[in-house]
Scaffold this motif. Structure first.
Motif, PDB file in Angstrom:
ATOM      1  N   LEU A  40      75.766-118.793  35.820  1.00 43.23           N
ATOM      2  CA  LEU A  40      76.280-119.385  37.056  1.00 43.23           C
ATOM      3  C   LEU A  40      75.284-120.387  37.628  1.00 43.23           C
ATOM      4  O   LEU A  40      75.666-121.442  38.139  1.00 43.23           O
ATOM      5  CB  LEU A  40      76.580-118.298  38.088  1.00 43.23           C
ATOM      6  N   GLY A  41      74.009-120.058  37.508  1.00 47.29           N
ATOM      7  CA  GLY A  41      72.985-120.943  38.036  1.00 47.29           C
ATOM      8  C   GLY A  41      73.005-122.313  37.389  1.00 47.29           C
ATOM      9  O   GLY A  41      72.889-123.342  38.074  1.00 47.29           O
ATOM     10  N   ARG A  42      73.149-122.347  36.087  1.00 45.12           N
ATOM     11  CA  ARG A  42      73.198-123.637  35.391  1.00 45.12           C
ATOM     12  C   ARG A  42      74.417-124.447  35.833  1.00 45.12           C
ATOM     13  O   ARG A  42      74.348-125.666  36.016  1.00 45.12           O
ATOM     14  CB  ARG A  42      73.212-123.405  33.876  1.00 45.12           C
ATOM     15  N   GLN A  43      75.535-123.754  35.997  1.00 48.06           N
ATOM     16  CA  GLN A  43      76.764-124.424  36.421  1.00 48.06           C
ATOM     17  C   GLN A  43      76.635-124.961  37.850  1.00 48.06           C
ATOM     18  O   GLN A  43      77.019-126.097  38.136  1.00 48.06           O
ATOM     19  CB  GLN A  43      77.928-123.424  36.341  1.00 48.06           C
ATOM     20  N   LYS A  44      76.077-124.147  38.737  1.00 49.66           N
ATOM     21  CA  LYS A  44      75.957-124.542  40.139  1.00 49.66           C
ATOM     22  C   LYS A  44      74.914-125.639  40.347  1.00 49.66           C
ATOM     23  O   LYS A  44      75.069-126.497  41.223  1.00 49.66           O
ATOM     24  CB  LYS A  44      75.610-123.327  40.990  1.00 49.66           C
ATOM     25  N   LYS A  45      73.868-125.612  39.551  1.00 48.04           N
ATOM     26  CA  LYS A  45      72.861-126.672  39.657  1.00 48.04           C
ATOM     27  C   LYS A  45      73.481-128.009  39.273  1.00 48.04           C
ATOM     28  O   LYS A  45      73.220-129.036  39.909  1.00 48.04           O
ATOM     29  CB  LYS A  45      71.695-126.358  38.704  1.00 48.04           C
ATOM     30  N   ALA A  46      74.339-127.998  38.250  1.00 47.82           N
ATOM     31  CA  ALA A  46      75.047-129.220  37.855  1.00 47.82           C
ATOM     32  C   ALA A  46      76.019-129.658  38.947  1.00 47.82           C
ATOM     33  O   ALA A  46      76.168-130.857  39.220  1.00 47.82           O
ATOM     34  CB  ALA A  46      75.792-128.979  36.540  1.00 47.82           C
ATOM     35  N   MET A  47      76.668-128.683  39.600  1.00 48.85           N
ATOM     36  CA  MET A  47      77.598-129.009  40.685  1.00 48.85           C
ATOM     37  C   MET A  47      76.855-129.638  41.856  1.00 48.85           C
ATOM     38  O   MET A  47      77.342-130.591  42.479  1.00 48.85           O
ATOM     39  CB  MET A  47      78.337-127.752  41.153  1.00 48.85           C
ATOM     40  N   GLN A  48      75.681-129.123  42.163  1.00 48.21           N
ATOM     41  CA  GLN A  48      74.868-129.678  43.241  1.00 48.21           C
ATOM     42  C   GLN A  48      74.604-131.161  42.999  1.00 48.21           C
ATOM     43  O   GLN A  48      74.783-131.997  43.888  1.00 48.21           O
ATOM     44  CB  GLN A  48      73.552-128.910  43.334  1.00 48.21           C
ATOM     45  N   SER A  49      74.212-131.476  41.773  1.00 47.81           N
ATOM     46  CA  SER A  49      73.929-132.858  41.408  1.00 47.81           C
ATOM     47  C   SER A  49      75.186-133.721  41.456  1.00 47.81           C
ATOM     48  O   SER A  49      75.163-134.870  41.934  1.00 47.81           O
ATOM     49  CB  SER A  49      73.310-132.906  40.009  1.00 47.81           C
ATOM     50  N   MET A  50      76.305-133.175  40.982  1.00 44.82           N
ATOM     51  CA  MET A  50      77.564-133.919  40.974  1.00 44.82           C
ATOM     52  C   MET A  50      78.036-134.248  42.389  1.00 44.82           C
ATOM     53  O   MET A  50      78.521-135.360  42.655  1.00 44.82           O
ATOM     54  CB  MET A  50      78.639-133.128  40.233  1.00 44.82           C
ATOM     55  N   GLN A  51      77.890-133.303  43.315  1.00 41.90           N
ATOM     56  CA  GLN A  51      78.331-133.570  44.680  1.00 41.90           C
ATOM     57  C   GLN A  51      77.407-134.562  45.384  1.00 41.90           C
ATOM     58  O   GLN A  51      77.847-135.307  46.254  1.00 41.90           O
ATOM     59  CB  GLN A  51      78.453-132.261  45.470  1.00 41.90           C
ATOM     60  N   ASP A  52      76.132-134.586  45.006  1.00 43.95           N
ATOM     61  CA  ASP A  52      75.247-135.644  45.491  1.00 43.95           C
ATOM     62  C   ASP A  52      75.771-137.005  45.028  1.00 43.95           C
ATOM     63  O   ASP A  52      75.826-137.966  45.799  1.00 43.95           O
ATOM     64  CB  ASP A  52      73.833-135.444  44.944  1.00 43.95           C
ATOM     65  N   SER A  53      76.174-137.079  43.754  1.00 38.82           N
ATOM     66  CA  SER A  53      76.693-138.332  43.195  1.00 38.82           C
ATOM     67  C   SER A  53      78.002-138.736  43.855  1.00 38.82           C
ATOM     68  O   SER A  53      78.216-139.924  44.161  1.00 38.82           O
ATOM     69  CB  SER A  53      76.898-138.186  41.679  1.00 38.82           C
ATOM     70  N   ASN A  54      78.886-137.770  44.087  1.00 34.62           N
ATOM     71  CA  ASN A  54      80.161-138.070  44.750  1.00 34.62           C
ATOM     72  C   ASN A  54      79.936-138.665  46.126  1.00 34.62           C
ATOM     73  O   ASN A  54      80.598-139.628  46.525  1.00 34.62           O
ATOM     74  CB  ASN A  54      81.012-136.800  44.854  1.00 34.62           C
ATOM     75  N   ALA A  55      79.014-138.072  46.878  1.00 33.47           N
ATOM     76  CA  ALA A  55      78.719-138.587  48.220  1.00 33.47           C
ATOM     77  C   ALA A  55      78.133-139.989  48.143  1.00 33.47           C
ATOM     78  O   ALA A  55      78.525-140.887  48.903  1.00 33.47           O
ATOM     79  CB  ALA A  55      77.760-137.643  48.940  1.00 33.47           C
ATOM     80  N   ALA A  56      77.209-140.207  47.213  1.00 34.80           N
ATOM     81  CA  ALA A  56      76.556-141.514  47.084  1.00 34.80           C
ATOM     82  C   ALA A  56      77.537-142.605  46.677  1.00 34.80           C
ATOM     83  O   ALA A  56      77.417-143.753  47.110  1.00 34.80           O
ATOM     84  CB  ALA A  56      75.419-141.423  46.066  1.00 34.80           C
ATOM     85  N   GLU A  57      78.523-142.248  45.845  1.00 37.38           N
ATOM     86  CA  GLU A  57      79.509-143.233  45.397  1.00 37.38           C
ATOM     87  C   GLU A  57      80.409-143.685  46.538  1.00 37.38           C
ATOM     88  O   GLU A  57      80.928-144.802  46.521  1.00 37.38           O
ATOM     89  CB  GLU A  57      80.342-142.660  44.253  1.00 37.38           C
TER      90      GLU A  57
END
Length: 389
Positions: free
Chosen positions: A256-273
């Protein structure tokens, strides 16, 4: 066919009645020591603000959905400052429904639970970004009733429980009478707030105002086409850079940690876009008490006493901690915790300067939807002795 706007988020703090301590500092005098003991032992350890967002995702709601993605962090950041009269802080849970979309099942009334009550801000953001629009039938009464039945609203009378429903078709559509849904909401201590995307008087004539009034909620009308103006500040780039440092303090564990760490990064990217200002607001949210990830991050998990390191397999740990002793891992976690606290403090201090800069330079009001949501939340929360610091 609907228009919502700079959405989300939402809402705040626990209430407290005279019989059960909480926001009301003047607790009712107990009649005996036994009653005092009983009230204390039966009082829930945590109290919540529970918000269900019911969003129309029919064809004309693309602007609404985009505004919701952008405004989520404004609402969360506002809620960070909410507290009860006894200075305790409430916990926030948000649920998300979509309705009025042809891609949804007609047997279910073109309604879908996108997310049950969650305090995971990354997950809430992910679900918002997953929404797409398509024409359909909008059954307001049925989506309210569905959220009342499916969600765990709890029995605690001190929780603040609110529904926000947004759209622009008549509130009367569908087989289930909206008045029955409103009655059910009131019986369960849930306040229904309605947001009509269009002319104020038209919303009244199509029963959006009545739908809110029946539960003691607020009726609001917004211009869904109004664009939100984000003001750039000298502090934005620094905060975004600090957000990268903040991410480096998270120690994921397990699958779960690996999945959530990737989600954290993805939501940073979504906000930045979307816009740099949205990325800044998300970074501020991540520096607050509401961004907790004890189910996948060792720093939060150890702080919350939710995990014992000796129970973890070595391959559940990130590569840099594998083969380390429990003592060495504890030292590493402590260092990351101290680093995180320092970065979060920097972000909060810079954000205070950022907000002052915006206040001095802002010529236009913030988003109408954001204003409507915060106004309704604060009005209803004030009746339960909430305040903002």
């Amino acid at each position: 066919m609907k228009h919502l706007k700079n959405l989300l988020g939402i809402t705040f703090c626990l209430l407290i009645t005279a019989t059960s301590y909480g926001c009301d500092l003047k607790a009712k005098e107990p009649t005996s020591t036994a009653l005092t003991t009983k009230s204390i032992t039966e009082k829930p350890a945590k109290q919540y603000v529970k918000i269900a967002l019911l969003l129309d995702t029919s064809n004309s709601m693309d602007g609404l959905i985009n505004q919701a993605k952008a405004q989520l962090w404004d609402i969360v950041n506002e809620f960070t400052h909410a507290k009860c009269g006894n200075d305790s802080r409430p916990l926030l849970k948000i649920s998300l429904y979509e309705y009025g979309n042809d891609n949804l099942s007609s047997r279910e009334g073109y309604i879908r639970q996108v997310l049950g009550f969650s305090s995971d801000l990354d997950e809430i953001s992910e679900k918002l970004f997953s929404l797409t629009t398509n024409g359909g039938e909008e059954y307001c009464g049925q989506v309210i009733q569905t959220s009342l039945k499916q969600l765990d609203w709890g029995k605690n009378a001190d929780d603040l429980k609110m529904i926000f429903i947004a759209g622009n078709e008549p509130f009367t559509q569908g087989k289930l009478n909206y008045k029955d849904a409103a009655t059910n909401a009131k019986e369960n201590d849930v306040i229904v707030n309605t947001i009509f995307c269009g002319n104020y008087e038209q919303g009244i004539s199509t029963m959006w105002k009545n739908g809110a009034t029946l539960t003691g909620g607020e009726y609001m009308a917004i211009d869904h086409n109004k664009q939100i103006v984000h003001i750039d500040t000298p502090y934005d780039d620094i905060i975004i850079k600090l957000n990268s440092k903040l991410n480096n303090t998270y120690i994921s564990y397990g699958a779960l940690g690996r999945q959530k760490k990737a989600m954290q990064s993805m939501q940073d990217s979504n906000a930045a876009e979307m816009e740099a200002a949205v990325a800044v607001k998300r970074s501020v949210s991540k520096s607050s008490r509401l961004y907790k990830n004890s189910n996948w991050d060792l720093v939060d998990a150890v702080e919350d006493n939710e995990i014992v390191l000796s129970e973890l397999d070595d391959n559940d740990l990130p590569e840099e901690l594998q083969g380390k002793s429990e003592s060495e891992i504890n030292i590493y976690i402590k260092e990351k915790k101290e680093e995180r606290d320092a970065v979060q403090k920097q972000i909060q201090e810079l954000n205070a300067k950022r907000e002052a800069y915006i206040s001095e330079n802002q010529k236009e009001e913030t988003g109408e939807l954001e204003n409507a949501l915060l106004s309704a939340i604060k009005t209803q929360a004030a009746k339960k002795n909430y305040k903002w610091d």
